[in-house]
Write an enzyme that holds these catalytic residues in place. Structure first.
Site, PDB file in Angstrom:
ATOM      1  N   ASP A  99      61.943  56.425  46.269  1.00 30.22           N
ATOM      2  CA  ASP A  99      60.850  56.891  45.408  1.00 30.22           C
ATOM      3  C   ASP A  99      61.156  58.337  45.017  1.00 30.22           C
ATOM      4  O   ASP A  99      61.288  59.203  45.893  1.00 30.22           O
ATOM      5  CB  ASP A  99      59.516  56.820  46.187  1.00 30.22           C
ATOM      6  CG  ASP A  99      58.334  56.608  45.253  1.00 30.22           C
ATOM      7  OD1 ASP A  99      57.475  55.758  45.563  1.00 30.22           O
ATOM      8  OD2 ASP A  99      58.289  57.301  44.213  1.00 30.22           O
ATOM      9  N   ASP A 206      58.209  58.515  40.132  1.00 28.14           N
ATOM     10  CA  ASP A 206      56.776  58.777  40.199  1.00 28.14           C
ATOM     11  C   ASP A 206      56.290  59.550  38.964  1.00 28.14           C
ATOM     12  O   ASP A 206      56.836  60.608  38.644  1.00 28.14           O
ATOM     13  CB  ASP A 206      56.534  59.639  41.456  1.00 28.14           C
ATOM     14  CG  ASP A 206      55.075  59.744  41.806  1.00 28.14           C
ATOM     15  OD1 ASP A 206      54.469  58.727  42.133  1.00 28.14           O
ATOM     16  OD2 ASP A 206      54.557  60.869  41.747  1.00 28.14           O
ATOM     17  N   GLU A 264      57.450  55.064  36.654  1.00 27.45           N
ATOM     18  CA  GLU A 264      56.001  54.836  36.720  1.00 27.45           C
ATOM     19  C   GLU A 264      55.385  55.675  35.614  1.00 27.45           C
ATOM     20  O   GLU A 264      55.533  56.900  35.615  1.00 27.45           O
ATOM     21  CB  GLU A 264      55.424  55.251  38.079  1.00 27.45           C
ATOM     22  CG  GLU A 264      53.952  54.911  38.187  1.00 27.45           C
ATOM     23  CD  GLU A 264      53.174  55.810  39.116  1.00 27.45           C
ATOM     24  OE1 GLU A 264      53.596  56.966  39.324  1.00 27.45           O
ATOM     25  OE2 GLU A 264      52.154  55.365  39.655  1.00 27.45           O
ATOM     26  N   HIS A 338      50.794  50.462  46.193  1.00 32.82           N
ATOM     27  CA  HIS A 338      50.044  51.262  47.178  1.00 32.82           C
ATOM     28  C   HIS A 338      48.903  52.039  46.551  1.00 32.82           C
ATOM     29  O   HIS A 338      48.127  52.687  47.259  1.00 32.82           O
ATOM     30  CB  HIS A 338      51.019  52.221  47.862  1.00 32.82           C
ATOM     31  CG  HIS A 338      51.582  53.211  46.910  1.00 32.82           C
ATOM     32  ND1 HIS A 338      52.429  52.875  45.857  1.00 32.82           N
ATOM     33  CD2 HIS A 338      51.382  54.531  46.792  1.00 32.82           C
ATOM     34  CE1 HIS A 338      52.725  53.950  45.175  1.00 32.82           C
ATOM     35  NE2 HIS A 338      52.094  54.977  45.705  1.00 32.82           N
ATOM     36  N   ASP A 339      48.812  51.990  45.208  1.00 34.40           N
ATOM     37  CA  ASP A 339      47.724  52.679  44.499  1.00 34.40           C
ATOM     38  C   ASP A 339      46.665  51.706  43.998  1.00 34.40           C
ATOM     39  O   ASP A 339      45.648  52.145  43.457  1.00 34.40           O
ATOM     40  CB  ASP A 339      48.255  53.403  43.248  1.00 34.40           C
ATOM     41  CG  ASP A 339      49.151  54.559  43.574  1.00 34.40           C
ATOM     42  OD1 ASP A 339      50.038  54.865  42.753  1.00 34.40           O
ATOM     43  OD2 ASP A 339      48.997  55.150  44.662  1.00 34.40           O
TER      44      ASP A 339
HETATM   45  O1  TEU Z   1      50.534  57.616  41.106  1.00 38.44           O
HETATM   46  C1  TEU Z   1      50.299  58.058  39.794  1.00 38.44           C
HETATM   47  C2  TEU Z   1      48.970  57.731  39.361  1.00 38.44           C
HETATM   48  O2  TEU Z   1      48.679  57.812  38.197  1.00 38.44           O
HETATM   49  C3  TEU Z   1      47.996  57.316  40.399  1.00 38.44           C
HETATM   50  O3  TEU Z   1      47.431  58.524  40.910  1.00 38.44           O
HETATM   51  C4  TEU Z   1      46.962  56.469  39.793  1.00 38.44           C
HETATM   52  O4  TEU Z   1      46.610  57.008  38.537  1.00 38.44           O
HETATM   53  C5  TEU Z   1      45.718  56.511  40.635  1.00 38.44           C
HETATM   54  O5  TEU Z   1      46.117  56.403  41.972  1.00 38.44           O
HETATM   55  C6  TEU Z   1      44.842  55.369  40.221  1.00 38.44           C
HETATM   56  O6  TEU Z   1      45.520  54.168  40.375  1.00 38.44           O
HETATM   57  C7  TEU Z   1      51.696  58.186  41.690  1.00 38.44           C
HETATM   58  C8  TEU Z   1      51.819  57.626  43.089  1.00 38.44           C
HETATM   59  O7  TEU Z   1      52.020  56.213  43.008  1.00 38.44           O
HETATM   60  C9  TEU Z   1      50.548  57.965  43.820  1.00 38.44           C
HETATM   61  O8  TEU Z   1      50.538  57.373  45.118  1.00 38.44           O
HETATM   62  C10 TEU Z   1      50.475  59.479  43.946  1.00 38.44           C
HETATM   63  O9  TEU Z   1      49.225  59.816  44.522  1.00 38.44           O
HETATM   64  C11 TEU Z   1      50.572  60.151  42.568  1.00 38.44           C
HETATM   65  O10 TEU Z   1      51.579  59.604  41.715  1.00 38.44           O
HETATM   66  C12 TEU Z   1      50.956  61.617  42.758  1.00 38.44           C
HETATM   67  O11 TEU Z   1      52.276  61.665  43.254  1.00 38.44           O
END
Ligand code: TEU
Ligand code: CA
Length: 564
Positions: A99, A206, A264, A338-339
């Site tokens: 990542d 990311d 992403e 994970h989000d």
């Molecule tokens: O996530 C990017 C992101 O846009 C997320 O914050 C998403 O918008 C939000 O969680 C709602 O779904 C990436 C990573 O996957 C996330 O875990 C990190 O918190 C974020 O970037 C910052 O690095």
């Protein structure tokens, strides 16, 4: 051994290390725990593992705030243990994707510590601005713009020592790097090469479409239920994004060394994804779009502001991306990460009656689209949301901050808790459920986040032992990808686009046609036979239910037919 376009026929499995497998009893997953489970992943048929960050980090955002890109955080283990994991994967013909989090670092990264000194050469490695004209540093409204952070509050934080503000699109402990500075870019490329030289096979990048900031930095329109404007809307898909990605590709040999790359990209569009994934541009192989995972939120509102999702809206969005990237570029295919909340709870039906069939049918729908499927840890078991009932149970910075912010803005407590229950990222972060022993076999200590009580019946051991489990359905889909090139390359077509229950598609390659019919509802339905090719002579490759009549589909029943 990475032949041209190898990643098009691969299936990627995402591991969130903190919640996957704990080997030393501290209640936090770690790298030796992962290495011990590579056999499980191999039995599932996984080609590539995407490992969420294991770098040294203060863990403000569970590792997406990095203080040393070239060392492993002791919580997860050591560099030597990571080398062992890479070797273990490679020994089985599997690959590792790291990542890459380079839109921002931790505020404890040496780069930022140095940058705080206004006179240091690293000052412009980050985004520093004076207070808004006419305001004193720290004064109400003195922030340079009205941008809000993704984790609530302003996207600007005052650094008293220099009297200037720095930009952080996420937490104040995640300052944004300044990619306009070539020294920043070259430091990132050097670090990437260091990882590729250690045997890493690619990168998940990311929020990579946030790295190009606009030349004009100013106030944006304020959204509903907040006093800030969206920093994403102001920044995403910036004007130098393609230039930076092409420079990165050349500097790290991403295409040349046939690494797998997925960007992403919150706010990416089909048009921006076509530019990024067109092989002729030598930028990235694929992107993660957020369009389909934004359909169940109020347009323009926060993700926690729930909005009813209809099947036609979901089908037609995925179809638009299939059509949009049919002739150039490539799709990633995901329901979960994970989000995001757990797919079977969000897009399926996690009631005891329908959980297994809806999890299987969602997997079939995913794999029947054209692109590279991404399976999130536990999705292959039909793991569900965690249904916390009190805000103190949540650990995720995004959820905790949202709750405080929403309540302070006067939103009803039960509305806020319902939004968290449906969308909190902690839904995906409860520990992986390995067996029915204490703590689901995840740890012999106290897990950092409670194990979902349904682990007693929903766990990998039970799933592997049951030929009709969600696990074996995923395994069969992944196997089909190997035996039927039509599943990888076949031209996609959506049928019955407006049907409220049925998701039907075809995939065509030469004279082979796959036909999928899926009842994505919890009620039985009749299949309009005129809408699909004649299936009387077709062979059923994979189905959720036993022998059935052609035209009737039970709740969450799906079938893949082969016509050739
Ligand atoms: O996530 C990017 C992101 O846009 C997320 O914050 C998403 O918008 C939000 O969680 C709602 O779904 C990436 C990573 O996957 C996330 O875990 C990190 O918190 C974020 O970037 C910052 O690095
Ligand atoms: Ca541990």
């Amino acid at each position: 051994d990475r032949p041209e376009g190898w990643w098009k026929s691969s299936v990627v499995y995402q591991i969130y290390p903190r919640s996957f497998a704990d080997s030393n009893g501290d209640g936090i997953g770690d790298i030796p725990g992962i290495t011990a489970k590579v056999g499980y992943l191999h039995r599932l048929g996984i080609d590539v593992v995407w490992l969420s960050p294991v770098y040294r980090s203060p863990m403000d955002d569970n590792g997406y705030d990095i203080s040393d890109y070239q060392d492993v955080d002791p919580l997860f283990g050591t560099i030597a243990e990571l080398d062992e994991l890479i070797a273990e994967l490679h020994s089985r013909g599997m690959k590792l994707v790291m990542d890459l989090v380079v839109n921002h670092t931790s505020d404890e990264h040496p780069w930022f510590i140095e940058s705080r000194d206004a006179a240091s050469p690293k000052r412009n490695w980050y985004w520093w601005l004076p207070p808004r004209d006419g305001f004193e540093p720290g004064g109400e409204g003195a922030e340079p713009t009205n941008w809000g952070s993704a984790f609530s509050g302003s996207a600007w934080k005052l650094d008293e020592a220099s009297g200037e503000y720095f930009l952080h699109m996420f937490s104040p402990k995640q300052p944004d790097l300044n990619w306009e500075n070539p020294d920043v870019r070259h430091a990132v490329y050097e670090m990437m090469n260091w990882w590729v030289d250690r045997g890493v096979d690619g990168f998940r990048m990311d929020v990579i479409n946030l790295i190009s900031k606009p030349t004009w930095i100013g106030d944006g329109p304020v959204g509903p239920d907040t006093k800030y404007s969206s920093c994403f809307a102001a920044i995403e898909n910036g004007h130098r994004l393609n230039e930076f990605l092409a420079e990165m590709n050349a500097a790290v040999g991403l295409s040349e060394r046939r690494l797998i790359t997925v960007g992403e990209m919150p706010g990416s569009t089909i048009e921006s994804a076509r530019a990024v994934t067109d092989p002729a541009n030598r930028e990235l192989d694929m992107v993660f779009t957020f369009e389909h995972v934004g359909l169940d939120a109020r347009p323009g509102g926060s993700k926690f502001d729930l909005h009813p999702l209809t099947l036609p809206a979901l089908k037609q969005n995925l179809n638009a991306w299939q059509v949009g990237l049919a002739d150039v570029g490539w799709n990633s295919l995901y329901w979960d990460n994970h989000d995001q909340p757990r797919a079977v709870s969000r897009f399926g039906d996690d009631s005891p009656e329908h959980r297994i069939n809806s999890a299987k049918t969602l997997a079939t729908v995913q794999h029947m689209h054209r692109g590279t499927p991404y399976v999130y840890q536990g999705e292959e078991l039909g793991m569900t949301n965690t249904y916390f009932t009190h805000v103190d149970q949540y650990q995720d910075i995004e959820s905790v901050n949202y709750h405080a912010d929403a309540i302070s803005l006067g939103l009803e407590a039960e509305t806020v808790m319902a939004g968290l229950a449906a969308k909190s990222r902690d839904n995906a972060r409860t520990p992986m459920q390995w067996d029915d022993s204490l703590q689901a076999g995840f740890t012999d200590g106290i897990p950092w986040l409670p194990v979902n009580p349904n682990y007693v019946t929903i766990n990998a051991a039970a799933a592997e032992a049951d030929p009709n489990s969600v696990f074996h359905h995923f395994r069969r889909l992944i196997e089909l990808r190997r035996t039927h090139p039509v599943l990888v390359e076949g031209r996609f077509k959506l049928l019955l686009p407006d049907h409220e229950q049925i998701w039907a598609v075809t995939r065509t390659l030469g004279d082979q046609v796959l036909v999928m019919v899926a009842n994505c509802s919890s009620e039985p339905t009749m299949m309009p036979l005129a809408a699909v090719p004649d299936l009387a002579e077709a062979q059923i490759l994979l189905a959720t239910h036993g022998p059935a009549t052609l035209e009737r589909l039970e709740p969450w029943e799906s079938r893949i037919y082969l016509l050739d």
